[in-house]
Each structure stands twice: as structure tokens, then as C-alpha cells.
Design a protein around this motif. Sequence first.
Motif, PDB file in Angstrom:
ATOM      1  N   GLN A 240       1.129  -0.939  -0.035  1.00 42.93           N
ATOM      2  CA  GLN A 240      -0.184  -0.267   0.076  1.00 42.93           C
ATOM      3  C   GLN A 240       0.977   1.444  -0.039  1.00 42.93           C
ATOM      4  O   GLN A 240       2.451   1.153   0.338  1.00 42.93           O
TER       5      GLN A 240
ATOM      6  N   PRO B 108      -9.135   1.026   1.239  1.00 39.93           N
ATOM      7  CA  PRO B 108      -8.659   0.828   0.292  1.00 39.93           C
ATOM      8  C   PRO B 108      -9.534   1.975  -0.572  1.00 39.93           C
ATOM      9  O   PRO B 108     -10.784   1.537  -0.782  1.00 39.93           O
TER      10      PRO B 108
ATOM     11  N   THR C 174      -8.073   0.002  -7.163  1.00 39.69           N
ATOM     12  CA  THR C 174      -6.626  -0.559  -6.888  1.00 39.69           C
ATOM     13  C   THR C 174      -6.427  -1.722  -8.053  1.00 39.69           C
ATOM     14  O   THR C 174      -5.035  -1.743  -7.722  1.00 39.69           O
TER      15      THR C 174
END
Length: 1048
Positions: free
Chosen positions: A112, A405, A409
Motif C-alpha cells: 500500500q 482501500p 486499486t
Amino acid sequence: MNRFRVSKFRHTEARPPRRESWISDIRAGTAPSCRNHIKSSCSLIAFNSDRPGVLGIVPLQGQGEDKRRVAHLGCHSDLVTDLDFSPFDDFLLATGSADRTVKLWRLPGPGQALPSAPGVVLGPEDLPVEVLQFHPTSDGILVSAAGTTVKVWDAAKQQPLTELAAHGDLVQSAVWSRDGALVGTACKDKQLRIFDPRTKPRASQSTQAHENSRDSRLAWMGTWEHLVSTGFNQMREREVKLWDTRFFSSALASLTLDTSLGCLVPLLDPDSGLLVLAGKGERQLYCYEVVPQQPALSPVTQCVLESVLRGAALVPRQALAVMSCEVLRVLQLSDTAIVPIGYHVPRKAVEFHEDLFPDTAGCVPATDPHSWWAGDNQQVQKVSLNPACRPHPSFTSCLVPPAEPLPDTAQPAVMETPVGDADASEGFSSPPSSLTSPSTPSSLGPSLSSTSGIGTSPSLRSLQSLLGPSSKFRHAQGTVLHRDSHITNLKGLNLTTPGESDGFCANKLRVAVPLLSSGGQVAVLELRKPGRLPDTALPTLQNGAAVTDLAWDPFDPHRLAVAGEDARIRLWRVPAEGLEEVLTTPETVLTGHTEKICSLRFHPLAANVLASSSYDLTVRIWDLQAGADRLKLQGHQDQIFSLAWSPDGQQLATVCKDGRVRVYRPRSGPEPLQEGPGPKGGRGARIVWVCDGRCLLVSGFDSQSERQLLLYEAEALAGGPLAVLGLDVAPSTLLPSYDPDTGLVLLTGKGDTRVFLYELLPESPFFLECNSFTSPDPHKGLVLLPKTECDVREVELMRCLRLRQSSLEPVAFRLPRVRKEFFQDDVFPDTAVIWEPVLSAEAWLQGANGQPWLLSLQPPDMSPVSQAPREAPARRAPSSAQYLEEKSDQQKKEELLNAMVAKLGNREDPLPQDSFEGVDEDEWAKYLAQIIVMGVQVVGRAFARALRQEFAASRAAADARGRAGHRSAAASNLSGLSLQEAQQILNVSKLSPEEVQKNYEHLFKVNDKSVGGSFYLQSKVVRAKERLDEELKIQAQEDREKGQMPHT
């Protein structure tokens, strides 16, 4: 009987790992600070990088490539002075800085991106924050020290709960007791104080800790009664003391080590009582066992380090390898690596030893800030370190919630963006920041704006968006040109020229170098005649006084101005063919200064105009044609370090030892037009106009002798610098060489081995770092040559001359480009003609102004890259994974096999020897190489043929067994163990359930750990049993299917 006590740690040994286990390729910071510079949680490591305000983040237990991947987090606008991980949340990090703020960060998990802004900001304080630490029992409470002030913060409310008073000087250490009830502080006034912050803000106890006021540190033991302090005694010897808060008037025990400049960092594990003493700048670690009884400080072991220690930290006990009896792990921070050093107690049995690993504090806080402040002393529940009792409950702090999130992604389109097509501003949005790249400057004074995070990303586009703007010159590489262009065998160089001088000067024809011999001699070397100089004496210019500075006339390449300690400036005329004899009479001598001269600078546009500064605190403007000074500038209160003309020649800037930067309009008056604060250090400084004359760049020192760059807006000096960038700690002043065409500045000092390269911008982020040039040996000076000396065909941005101990070598800074057959007009704009004057001295003195002519650097036979035809983008082939997903297992095997055989070669291709009719003796080398290639191809074809036959045989055998054979092969692939291997392990020749079970029970018992067996062999036995059981099931199913088939 205590004197005969036997310690369970007496055989502890430190085990430095192999270099493969190091976290390498880092650049640690070397800023002066008594803090650890590195901290660790059970998941992450954070350390000070070599960029001010930027931390390096790396996983503690990495796998594969991730183990060496270091991300960078831009935390503050100035140096990070201290940092600490939450004892409950592995990803919650607190940072304190010289920008006077404390910030809390939520660090991401693996893969991340790092955060773009802090979750909590505390402050600003009146002085830089020096110390901070999380509370050991309550989430959201921490203590910080800034100057003489110590505060206890409630991070959730972003307010201090109390301020601890009575410190008479700088607080050097502030730590919580293990139960979280007390705070101990060490101060520069030599006092050790104990506070109960919930009772009263004043110290409940105090005593003199160490007799010397140098760096002192504290560490609490496992109970609130005892703590350890490190410091220096009156003889400047390092010492360690153990204190009992119940008898605080004197130390319970004291130990004197040695005399050293490095402060001792105490790393105390309260569960085991082991104390590791790490001295900064040293190569040794000391380990002691600390107990309340005598002997209180018992030596355990010492560890010699391979590299110099810059910082150290303990790894939490939950992350130790307890099955290998690792009782401590120290992370050593060096200049280029993090080295984990494990302390192990040798034990024969590989099992969990409860005597070495007592229960330790868990990861769930015992109370909240409100309850703790109200008097709740509940302790954190302890957990066992036995692997059989794990996992333990985890905790995520609500101070900085984890980021949600991103919904996109999983989209691979952004991740596959090719280099060069990505826009640094797309795909990522961050708030306005004072730090947007690793090279972004720090700012003076407190900064309350959020800072941008700097991290790594799987794709270049994500990386660029995280780093913010990047320079198109960031890949420029400095290269020393071939030795044929060097001038060698230089002897008698004067290496002690004043700090205000560059040490030598050069134009496109010649180099002037001061010599050490008496009389102020100057050697003049021809750049068009490289090579080894003769051993005999060179013809020189006899200046008559020691040389303080020298400069070539930009409009007359044969005229050299030399300043001397006798307060005179001599103008020398060098013959066009070069200096062939000693010259003793200068062309002109300029007199007017009353003390020795510091610097010389020719006017950039007007001929015969020269500016000089002197120790008489004046700047004089000379008319060389008349041989007299025409203007005199005043207002300096101390030594003038440097002066510089503006690009249009209308203004003159100076930087002075009195800490002021001044700008003059020489033709308007002798007093400065404006002035502002300059570098705080008084060791030296340089000034240069940048960004088309809109800004001023000053290189100097701060109050801690760190070299730094200050960028000013030329029209607003009084407001202070726009940005400040700290570089490193070194004794020599940075000499800036600015290229106005590219906006690049070269920075290096006399005696340095590194040349910094930055692109300068008039707006944020101001500084964009590029590749630096590093040499194995130090240089004595670096001078930039005119732009016309660059080889534009090789995309050479700048060319410099580097003066070494006995040689002069050219260094070219080149930019890697793919289509070098085109003229790179995006990096080579029209350059100014600096070798032809625009004005005469008389015209300039009367108020005339002008602009230089521009010249294109494009060769006649090259086309600009901006007009080059665009290349068609290459079609991307689908990935192998995507291609194989659409086919059956049998098709995958066949296609992979065919691809392997195709790479080995085709059997039908004719061999090279088929066309050989005879070999000429002159061509034996060529045919010998062909014979070697032929041999390789023959072996490859044989291997391909054998591989095909083996595959065909395996497939035939499987087909012969039918469906059962395919099932057996699938079982072997899933278990990773073939049927034959399983039979050999259990010593079974015939597959029968009784024999398999009998041999399995016997082998499992004899390999049990309790009888001295091996867990590895035991696991092999279990896997073999599982494989044979599966084979028996396959055979039973095959028999059932045969029984159900109709008889024909």
C-alpha cells in the motif's frame, strides 16, 4: 549469597548476521542528535534518512524482494529529531521535529502507498521537539520535550494534559515508567527528576545524575522503583548508573566505561534485565545484566560491528525467534545498511524455554486517556511468548483510523503505464505541502501545513504521483572523460586558498592555478594541450603577493585578474600562443582597497567592469579601461563572504558574516537596496542569482554546522528565504555553479568527493534532486566551463573541470536519451553569448542597460527532436498467465514443451558444417567460433530429442494405466511427493494398508523430539503416509469401477 549468583544469561552470545540478511542500499542521516534515529515495531522499521524531514520505512520481516524495498515518508519540513511506534498498534508512528511539531502517522500494510498527510498534529512548540514517547498502558497519551518544557498530551483531543515544570536547561531525555505512573527526565542542568504528572506538575524527586552536562539518557527497568541513566562524569568518561527511586540521593550502582565523544544509547529490555549500550560513531556494543542486587551491573558479552553505528533500537519481544533462544535483537543503523544483531542463549533442546521468556505485556491497552488521567492504574494484560499460545489479540488505534482501500486499486491499466507517458500530477491528489519530494526543502519556523508522503509503489506512475514533481534531468550522469583529455603531473599547487575563492579559474582556452611557491605565482595551463606536464618548473605569473582570488575576463580570454593580500588587483595579459616564459610585470595594477581582497567578479554584460570585495568591508566597482574605481558600496558590518552580479547586470548581491544578505543597485547609491536574514553559521557562504534573476541561492551553514541551501525571492529579502534545504555536515563551504539554460546547480566543497546536482524552481517544491556525482578521491575545486564546450550530440548538459591533488580532469554531465540522432531542443534552449560584451564600461556607468544575444546550439546536420516523426507504439503481447488460463491442462503441457524445444533449436535446420568446403588459415578464429556454436546446437538438439522421448514415454505410461494413472499423477503433483519416494520413506515394497500403517507408527515414534528425533524427518513420514493413503484410495476406486463394467 548474591555474589555467587549464576546468571542464566552468562553464556549469551551476539550473532551478527551475514550480509544477505542486512537491509542494504539505504542512506541514513548523519545529523547531530542524541536520539536513536531508528525505531521498530513488530511489523515495521522507521529510520532517519539523509534527507531532512524524511523517514525511511521498511518491513521488519520481509519476504523476497519486499525485504529490501525501502519506502520514504515525508514527515516534516525540518529534521526529524525523534520517533516512536505505539506499543499497541504496529502501524501507528509518532514523529517529532525541529519544525516544532509532533505528528502521528498511520503507516500502510505491505503493497500500500504511504499516507499523504498526518492523522494528528500536536503543537507547535516554542522550540524544536527533542524527545517523545508513547504511554505504556494507555492508547493516545504521549510525552514530549521541547527546550525546557515537558508536556503530556492527549492525542485524541490534540491538547496537553499537563506541563511539567522546574527544568533549568534543555531536557535531554523523558521516559515513562513501565507502569505508566511516573515520568523520569534528564536535563542539561545535570539533574535527574521524577514526576507524577497526575498529581502535580513539579518534580516529586530530584538528584544530580552525572557531573558533566553532555548528553544524558534514561531507561526504566521492569518496576517503577529502578531506572538506568547514561552520561559523562567530570573527567568526560562515559558512565552508567542504576537508581532506586526510594533512595534517590545516591546511585545504587555506578559503572565507568571509557573516554569517548559518542553518547551512550541505553537499550534496556525490562523483562530480561539485559542492557545494551550503543555508542554513536563507534563499532562496538556492550551488553550487561541489570539487577537490583549487587553486583547490579554484570557484563554479559561484547559485539564488534563491521560498520560505524549511527543509531540503534530494540526489536519488540513479540518479534523474537524464541525457539532459537533469541533473547534480544538490536537493529544497528549504519550509513548504508540496517544490521539485525541477535543475542542468543545456547540451549541443547530446540523448544520454548519459559525461564528465558517470561510473559510480556500484550498489545491491548489497559485503559483510555480519560480513565488514566482520572487515576486508573490498570496494567496491560500479559501474554505468553510460546508459539503454541499464539496468535494474541490485536489492536488498532482509533487515533488515526486505517485508510479505506481505493475502489480502483485492482485496475491494471494504471499499473502498466509506460515510462514517459505518465503525468506526475495524475492519479494522486495531496493537499498543499511544504515537502513534496525527497529533496524538497525545509522551511524556517514552525510549519502547520500537512506534509506530503513519499513512498514506493509497484508502478512508476504511482511512484511519480507520490513523489510529486520530478526533474527531467534527474537521470543526468557525471562522467570523467578519457585520460587523453587530462592534464597530469601538476606540482606545487596552493591548496590553502581562502574560503572566498574557488581555488582556480578557467575559460574555454586556459586554466589559471595558484602555486604554493612564494611571490604569489600563478600557473597558466592550455586546455588545448592536455597530457603530462614536464617535471621542470612551469612558466608562471609573478604576482608579488599571495593570491586571494583570480578570474578570467569573460570578453577577453587572454586577460586574467588576480587579487592579492596586499590589497591590489593585477591584470595580466597572457600571450595568444600561451605562457612560454615567466611574466613579472602586469598590464595594470588597481589600488584603492585598504585591506586584502576577498573576491573578484566581472560584469556579465559590460566590458572592462570589475567588482571586488575586501576585508575593509567595502565593495568597489572598477573601470578597467581607466584603471580606477568608480563606485563604492557600503553597509557591511563584517567580512564579505561572496558577491554576485544579477544576469542583467543592474544589481549586485552580497552575503556577509554578519548573517545578512544584501542587494545593491550600484549606480543608484552606496547603500543596500534591500537586505534580509542569511545563514546562521559564520563559517562561510556563497551567493548566486538563479531562475532568470528572480531568485537568489545562498549556500552556507546553520547553527549546528550543517551545510544548507537557502533560496530567496530577489524582490523580498526581508521576508526571509522561500525554502531551506539541509544537505550534510562537512567543514568546507559549498561552491555553487549555476547553469541558467537548464536551471541546474552543481554544489561541492573543497576536499569533498561528492557533487550534488539540483534543479531549481521559483515555486514549490523549489529543489528537485538529480543524480549526484561521486569520485573515489577528494577534489580541490570544480569550475563550470562555457556552454559551447558541451558535446550536444551526446546530450552533454554541462562540462566542468575538476582539480585534483596532481591533475586536472574534465567531467561531463550527460542525460541518457534514446533518440540521440536528433538535437534535444527540450534541454538545449538558445544560450546567451557570454563572450561578447553588450555595453562598454562608460555606457553602463552612465545608466545604459542591455540584453545578451542568444545563440542556438543545434548543429547544422541535426534535426530537433521536437520535429522528429513519432514512432508507432509497439503492440503488447498478452501475458503468459492470461494466455494459459484459456487452455486445458493437457494443452498447457504440450505448448510449454513445444516452446522449450523450439528455443533449443530445430532438428531440420542445416548444420554449419554442411556448407564447409575448406578453411583458410587466416580465418581459423572465425570457424573455430562456428564450431563451438555447432557443438552447443548439437547438444541442444540431443537434449530436445531426449525430452520429447521422455515426455512421450510418460504420457504412454499414464495412458496405459488409464484414468487411474492420471489420478495418481495428479496426487503426486498436489503432494509434491511421488509414489516411489513415499514408498522408500516408509520402507514399503508392496502397497497394503496394514504394512503402511505398521511402518508409519514405528517411524513416527522413533523420530519424535522427546526421544531425540527430528521434527523434519517426522514431517516427512507424515507426508509419505498421506501420499500412500491417497494411492490406496485411487486403487480401491479403480477396482470398484472395473467391477461395475459390463462383461462382453
